[in-house]
Design an enzyme around this catalytic site. Structure first.
Site, PDB file in Angstrom:
ATOM      1  N   CYS A 231      24.844  -7.301  19.983  1.00 45.81           N
ATOM      2  CA  CYS A 231      23.847  -7.219  21.064  1.00 45.81           C
ATOM      3  C   CYS A 231      23.165  -8.580  21.183  1.00 45.81           C
ATOM      4  O   CYS A 231      21.948  -8.697  21.102  1.00 45.81           O
ATOM      5  CB  CYS A 231      22.841  -6.109  20.798  1.00 45.81           C
ATOM      6  N   GLY A 235      20.939 -15.067  23.255  1.00 45.66           N
ATOM      7  CA  GLY A 235      21.605 -16.024  22.396  1.00 45.66           C
ATOM      8  C   GLY A 235      20.755 -16.837  21.459  1.00 45.66           C
ATOM      9  O   GLY A 235      21.270 -17.723  20.774  1.00 45.66           O
ATOM     10  N   GLY A 236      19.462 -16.561  21.375  1.00 49.81           N
ATOM     11  CA  GLY A 236      18.626 -17.334  20.468  1.00 49.81           C
ATOM     12  C   GLY A 236      19.048 -17.190  19.015  1.00 49.81           C
ATOM     13  O   GLY A 236      19.111 -18.185  18.276  1.00 49.81           O
ATOM     14  N   GLU A 252      28.355  -8.882  23.121  1.00 47.03           N
ATOM     15  CA  GLU A 252      27.412  -8.462  24.143  1.00 47.03           C
ATOM     16  C   GLU A 252      28.126  -7.569  25.152  1.00 47.03           C
ATOM     17  O   GLU A 252      29.168  -7.947  25.690  1.00 47.03           O
ATOM     18  CB  GLU A 252      26.800  -9.680  24.842  1.00 47.03           C
ATOM     19  N   ASP A 278      31.619  -3.205  24.069  1.00 43.32           N
ATOM     20  CA  ASP A 278      30.736  -2.187  23.497  1.00 43.32           C
ATOM     21  C   ASP A 278      30.843  -2.290  21.980  1.00 43.32           C
ATOM     22  O   ASP A 278      31.951  -2.230  21.426  1.00 43.32           O
ATOM     23  CB  ASP A 278      31.175  -0.806  23.989  1.00 43.32           C
ATOM     24  N   ASP A 296      20.456  -6.966  16.367  1.00 46.29           N
ATOM     25  CA  ASP A 296      19.158  -6.888  17.042  1.00 46.29           C
ATOM     26  C   ASP A 296      19.328  -5.808  18.102  1.00 46.29           C
ATOM     27  O   ASP A 296      19.774  -6.073  19.216  1.00 46.29           O
ATOM     28  CB  ASP A 296      18.787  -8.232  17.656  1.00 46.29           C
ATOM     29  N   CYS A 349      12.693  -5.156  18.288  1.00 45.00           N
ATOM     30  CA  CYS A 349      11.421  -5.747  18.737  1.00 45.00           C
ATOM     31  C   CYS A 349      10.512  -4.635  19.265  1.00 45.00           C
ATOM     32  O   CYS A 349       9.994  -4.718  20.372  1.00 45.00           O
ATOM     33  CB  CYS A 349      11.655  -6.827  19.780  1.00 45.00           C
TER      34      CYS A 349
END
Length: 415
Positions: A231, A235-236, A252, A278, A296, A349
């Site tokens: 996921c 891209g950080g 992704e 997926d 993430d 997050c």
């Protein structure tokens, strides 16, 4: 007078979020291409101020409205009130531009109400309990249950614009005027435009909240190690892992987001394999193939409200169990990718415990062993290490420095 382009754009952003339930970034991308970048940035600033303080703004307006006006008139009133009370716009400009936004039958109402707000509003706003009014009740209740009295500090952190946080490429010095945080993040004041910072085009840094940089750091990859970043967009974290020397496969599901990930890596002069897939079926075909995996997971994103104030208006209580179930399935898939003795870092997050702490028991049932985060691994955030050994950041942490996003991070090893 004709509508001001900045206020018209702010009006469009608010209508997209509050009436059509679209994300603010998506709405920004839909603004006319002819809009100047500075007008676009100013429109975002106005819309974000309204979304942060929506409850307080509506409470200020309520005494002057016998009945709720039409949605377009209400958005014009909110924009005008935010400019008068929060953004320091001169009264004549705030009133006139808001009146120009309102449908003609409501122009007189908007004018009369905002003239009263200009004189009486500051005292009214000062007497409000902003933390409660600007937090949806269901979120306040959930955070109070999870964090007790700290709920107020969390809510207060959400009403302040977030600074710009940068992760630096190896060998890149912090930009002039930046504060270097204990975790290595370079922090600049709210409103700083990243594209105007020297070194942006050359790939010297990328935008990434201080808390968002922690999961990849805790994975502690080794040069040449095969790593899967699940996921992965925008891209950080992929950039962090590649910059640390890992051989990264970034997965992704969304083609558009994968394109953005590729664009970001290209600007940073970093290379990773990008798989548009997926995660669950992709992982099933690659069991035990990676020494380290970072997940993430998609979540309610309630930890990012200071940066994305629309989140608190778009999410609903029913989203939490639905996304927690998705996360559980992704954790199981991610666990299967990890080679024996390998490492898995799981992050969300979100401030909701169902999307964080509740996953510890599920991970144990999969045969994953929690590898406790050591306080010395997170300098300045020792208090964020939980009793179990996970990491729980909150928006009020480092409050004197501008806060951080709310993240849950747990590190596991596979036996």
């Amino acid at each position: 007078m004709p509508p001001n382009p900045t206020r018209s754009a702010a009006f469009s952003l608010l209508s997209a979020v509050l009436e059509r339930r679209r994300g603010l970034e998506e709405a920004l991308d839909s603004l006319p291409g002819t809009l100047q970048p500075r007008d676009k940035a100013a429109a975002h600033r106005i819309a974000a101020a309204v979304l942060r303080r929506l409850g307080s703004l509506d409470a200020v307006l309520e005494p002057y409205l016998r009945r709720e006006p039409s949605p377009p008139a209400l958005q014009a009133l909110r924009i005008g009130t935010a400019e008068l009370l929060l953004l320091g716009t001169p009264a004549h400009a705030a009133v006139a531009t808001a009146v120009a936004l309102a449908p003609r039958p409501f122009a007189g109402l908007v004018n009369a109400v905002l003239r009263k707000v200009a004189t009486e509003g500051p005292a009214v706003l000062e007497g409000l309990d902003a933390a409660r009014l600007d937090t949806p009740p269901w979120l306040w209740s959930a955070w109070h249950a999870a964090y007790g009295p700290k709920v107020r500090a969390i809510a207060e952190a959400h009403v302040r614009p977030a600074p710009l946080d940068l992760s630096l490429a190896p060998g890149t010095a912090a930009p002039e005027g930046a504060e270097l945080l204990p975790n290595g993040t370079a922090r600049l004041p709210p409103g700083t435009r990243i594209t105007e910072i020297p070194g942006f085009a050359e790939g010297g840094f990328w935008a990434q909240d201080a808390a968002a940089s922690l999961p990849a750091r805790l994975l502690a990859v080794r040069p040449g190690e095969k790593v899967a970043d699940l996921c992965a967009a925008p891209g950080g974290k992929t950039a962090q892992l590649v910059a640390a020397g890992a051989a990264v496969t970034a997965v992704e599901k969304d083609e558009r987001r994968a394109g953005r990930l590729r664009e970001n890596l290209a600007r940073l002069r970093l290379e990773a394999e990008v798989a548009v897939a997926d995660v669950i079926p992709w992982a099933a075909a690659r069991r035990g193939a990676f020494g380290a995996v970072l997940l993430d997971a998609p979540c309610t994103a309630t930890g990012t409200i200071r940066r994305h104030p629309e989140v608190q208006h778009l999410r609903r209580p029913r989203d939490v169990p639905k996304l927690a179930a998705t996360q559980a399935a992704l954790i199981e898939a991610a666990a299967g990718l990890v080679a024996p003795g390998g490492r898995l870092v799981v992050a969300t997050c979100s401030l909701q415990p169902e999307e964080g702490e509740a996953h510890l028991a599920r991970a144990a049932a999969l045969g994953l062993r929690l590898d406790p985060v050591r306080p010395e691994e997170v300098p300045g955030l020792e208090a964020a290490v939980t009793a179990e050994g996970a990491l729980r950041t909150r928006p009020d942490l480092w409050g004197e420095r501008g806060g951080m996003d709310g993240f849950f991070v747990a590190r596991f090893t596979r036996g």
